[in-house]
Motif scaffolding. Sequence first.
Motif, mmCIF file in Angstrom:
data_model
loop_
_atom_site.group_PDB
_atom_site.id
_atom_site.type_symbol
_atom_site.label_atom_id
_atom_site.label_comp_id
_atom_site.label_asym_id
_atom_site.label_seq_id
_atom_site.Cartn_x
_atom_site.Cartn_y
_atom_site.Cartn_z
ATOM 1 N N ILE A 12 -32.470 -10.651 2.155
ATOM 2 C CA ILE A 12 -32.938 -11.702 3.070
ATOM 3 C C ILE A 12 -34.314 -12.196 2.628
ATOM 4 C CG2 ILE A 12 -33.698 -12.145 5.445
ATOM 5 C CD1 ILE A 12 -31.451 -10.224 6.331
ATOM 6 N N PHE A 13 -35.211 -11.270 2.276
ATOM 7 C CA PHE A 13 -36.549 -11.658 1.825
ATOM 8 C C PHE A 13 -36.460 -12.484 0.537
ATOM 9 C CE2 PHE A 13 -40.448 -10.764 -0.609
ATOM 10 C CZ PHE A 13 -41.370 -11.315 0.256
ATOM 11 N N LEU A 14 -35.577 -12.110 -0.373
ATOM 12 C CA LEU A 14 -35.420 -12.840 -1.629
ATOM 13 C C LEU A 14 -34.925 -14.262 -1.382
ATOM 14 C CD1 LEU A 14 -35.605 -12.595 -4.705
ATOM 15 C CD2 LEU A 14 -33.199 -11.912 -4.694
ATOM 16 N N VAL A 15 -33.974 -14.444 -0.453
ATOM 17 C CA VAL A 15 -33.465 -15.780 -0.138
ATOM 18 C C VAL A 15 -34.568 -16.628 0.485
ATOM 19 C CG1 VAL A 15 -31.841 -17.046 1.337
ATOM 20 C CG2 VAL A 15 -31.066 -15.044 0.050
ATOM 21 N N VAL A 16 -35.348 -16.042 1.398
ATOM 22 C CA VAL A 16 -36.458 -16.773 2.029
ATOM 23 C C VAL A 16 -37.477 -17.181 0.969
ATOM 24 C CG1 VAL A 16 -38.415 -16.534 3.618
ATOM 25 C CG2 VAL A 16 -36.160 -15.733 4.296
ATOM 26 N N LEU A 17 -37.768 -16.282 0.037
ATOM 27 C CA LEU A 17 -38.719 -16.586 -1.034
ATOM 28 C C LEU A 17 -38.211 -17.731 -1.914
ATOM 29 C CD1 LEU A 17 -41.323 -15.782 -2.526
ATOM 30 C CD2 LEU A 17 -39.942 -14.190 -3.870
ATOM 31 N N LEU A 18 -36.944 -17.743 -2.199
ATOM 32 C CA LEU A 18 -36.400 -18.809 -3.033
ATOM 33 C C LEU A 18 -36.376 -20.151 -2.295
ATOM 34 C CD1 LEU A 18 -33.443 -16.965 -4.809
ATOM 35 C CD2 LEU A 18 -35.586 -17.747 -5.819
ATOM 36 N N ILE A 19 -36.083 -20.115 -0.994
ATOM 37 C CA ILE A 19 -35.980 -21.365 -0.251
ATOM 38 C C ILE A 19 -37.356 -21.982 -0.017
ATOM 39 C CG2 ILE A 19 -35.351 -22.363 1.984
ATOM 40 C CD1 ILE A 19 -33.000 -20.427 2.069
ATOM 41 N N PHE A 20 -38.302 -21.180 0.482
ATOM 42 C CA PHE A 20 -39.599 -21.729 0.876
ATOM 43 C C PHE A 20 -40.650 -21.670 -0.222
ATOM 44 C CE2 PHE A 20 -37.716 -20.444 4.979
ATOM 45 C CZ PHE A 20 -37.743 -21.662 5.608
ATOM 46 N N GLY A 21 -40.552 -20.773 -1.158
ATOM 47 C CA GLY A 21 -41.533 -20.675 -2.225
ATOM 48 C C GLY A 21 -42.656 -19.714 -1.837
ATOM 49 N N ALA A 22 -43.378 -19.230 -2.819
ATOM 50 C CA ALA A 22 -44.427 -18.224 -2.618
ATOM 51 C C ALA A 22 -45.613 -18.795 -1.855
ATOM 52 C CB ALA A 22 -44.878 -17.679 -3.966
ATOM 53 N N ASN A 23 -45.887 -20.082 -1.982
ATOM 54 C CA ASN A 23 -47.056 -20.671 -1.309
ATOM 55 C C ASN A 23 -46.816 -20.886 0.185
ATOM 56 O OD1 ASN A 23 -48.375 -20.776 -3.718
ATOM 57 N ND2 ASN A 23 -47.680 -22.841 -4.209
ATOM 58 N N LYS A 24 -45.585 -21.073 0.560
ATOM 59 C CA LYS A 24 -45.281 -21.416 1.945
ATOM 60 C C LYS A 24 -45.125 -20.177 2.834
ATOM 61 C CE LYS A 24 -44.189 -25.269 4.124
ATOM 62 N NZ LYS A 24 -45.161 -26.250 4.436
ATOM 63 N N ILE A 25 -44.785 -19.011 2.270
ATOM 64 C CA ILE A 25 -44.530 -17.808 3.078
ATOM 65 C C ILE A 25 -45.759 -17.364 3.864
ATOM 66 C CG2 ILE A 25 -43.922 -15.361 2.938
ATOM 67 C CD1 ILE A 25 -41.915 -16.088 0.800
ATOM 68 N N PRO A 26 -46.978 -17.310 3.314
ATOM 69 C CA PRO A 26 -48.138 -16.906 4.117
ATOM 70 C C PRO A 26 -48.397 -17.849 5.301
ATOM 71 C CG PRO A 26 -48.703 -16.791 1.806
ATOM 72 C CD PRO A 26 -47.347 -17.435 1.903
ATOM 73 N N GLU A 27 -48.157 -19.136 5.103
ATOM 74 C CA GLU A 27 -48.332 -20.082 6.209
ATOM 75 C C GLU A 27 -47.313 -19.815 7.318
ATOM 76 O OE1 GLU A 27 -48.293 -24.125 4.836
ATOM 77 O OE2 GLU A 27 -49.575 -23.640 3.129
ATOM 78 N N ILE A 28 -46.084 -19.524 6.931
ATOM 79 C CA ILE A 28 -45.048 -19.221 7.908
ATOM 80 C C ILE A 28 -45.416 -17.942 8.680
ATOM 81 C CG2 ILE A 28 -42.626 -18.554 8.191
ATOM 82 C CD1 ILE A 28 -42.012 -20.344 5.759
ATOM 83 N N ALA A 29 -45.894 -16.920 7.957
ATOM 84 C CA ALA A 29 -46.277 -15.661 8.596
ATOM 85 C C ALA A 29 -47.426 -15.880 9.578
ATOM 86 C CB ALA A 29 -46.662 -14.634 7.534
ATOM 87 N N ARG A 30 -48.425 -16.696 9.192
ATOM 88 C CA ARG A 30 -49.535 -17.001 10.105
ATOM 89 C C ARG A 30 -49.041 -17.712 11.354
ATOM 90 N NH1 ARG A 30 -52.300 -19.879 6.168
ATOM 91 N NH2 ARG A 30 -52.542 -18.327 4.555
ATOM 92 N N GLY A 31 -48.135 -18.655 11.177
ATOM 93 C CA GLY A 31 -47.576 -19.374 12.326
ATOM 94 C C GLY A 31 -46.821 -18.444 13.262
ATOM 95 N N ILE A 32 -46.047 -17.525 12.683
ATOM 96 C CA ILE A 32 -45.321 -16.555 13.520
ATOM 97 C C ILE A 32 -46.314 -15.661 14.253
ATOM 98 C CG2 ILE A 32 -43.781 -14.556 13.434
ATOM 99 C CD1 ILE A 32 -42.295 -15.965 11.144
ATOM 100 N N GLY A 33 -47.365 -15.219 13.570
ATOM 101 C CA GLY A 33 -48.380 -14.364 14.197
ATOM 102 C C GLY A 33 -49.082 -15.071 15.347
ATOM 103 N N LYS A 34 -49.451 -16.338 15.155
ATOM 104 C CA LYS A 34 -50.080 -17.101 16.236
ATOM 105 C C LYS A 34 -49.142 -17.277 17.418
ATOM 106 C CE LYS A 34 -53.300 -19.802 13.445
ATOM 107 N NZ LYS A 34 -53.676 -21.140 12.982
ATOM 108 N N GLY A 35 -47.878 -17.530 17.125
ATOM 109 C CA GLY A 35 -46.902 -17.684 18.201
ATOM 110 C C GLY A 35 -46.748 -16.404 19.016
ATOM 111 N N ILE A 36 -46.686 -15.283 18.334
ATOM 112 C CA ILE A 36 -46.578 -13.999 19.035
ATOM 113 C C ILE A 36 -47.829 -13.739 19.871
ATOM 114 C CG2 ILE A 36 -46.497 -11.492 18.685
ATOM 115 C CD1 ILE A 36 -44.674 -12.026 16.257
ATOM 116 N N ARG A 37 -49.009 -14.031 19.315
ATOM 117 C CA ARG A 37 -50.266 -13.826 20.050
ATOM 118 C C ARG A 37 -50.335 -14.705 21.298
ATOM 119 N NH1 ARG A 37 -54.155 -15.795 16.734
ATOM 120 N NH2 ARG A 37 -53.529 -14.243 15.196
ATOM 121 N N GLU A 38 -49.936 -15.965 21.173
ATOM 122 C CA GLU A 38 -49.930 -16.854 22.339
ATOM 123 C C GLU A 38 -48.930 -16.380 23.390
ATOM 124 O OE1 GLU A 38 -49.288 -20.871 21.105
ATOM 125 O OE2 GLU A 38 -51.082 -20.905 19.846
#
Length: 107
Positions: A12-38
């Motif tokens: 699953i992680f490999l498919v996500v990496l291929l779809i979104f790319g290495a640059n986009k994953i940290p942004e997605i993780a930050r967005g998920i973290g902010k959503g959980i915090r809110e």
Amino acid sequence: MGTPGPLELFLIFLVVLLIFGANKIPEIARGIGKGIREFKDATNEISRELQAEDQRRQIDQPRPPQQGAPQARQQQQEPVARESTDDAPPEPARADNPGDDAASESK
């Protein structure tokens, strides 16, 4: 169908990496973290409001009288004047006689 094992998670992680790319994953993780915090902040705020409302209701409502088991009154003990070695009762206080003052003044 149980929980995914380590191999499935890696795929699953490999498919996500291929779809979104290495640059986009940290942004997605930050967005998920902010959503959980809110979400946590919102749930904490709601629980605080509910507790405050419960406290206001408790203050506003009259309390029924408290009833408990009756308790015996405590009797105050009279202080002992002096302890003696013998069992004789203490001597009563001596009353002054009106003539005693006149006799003591003339001496």
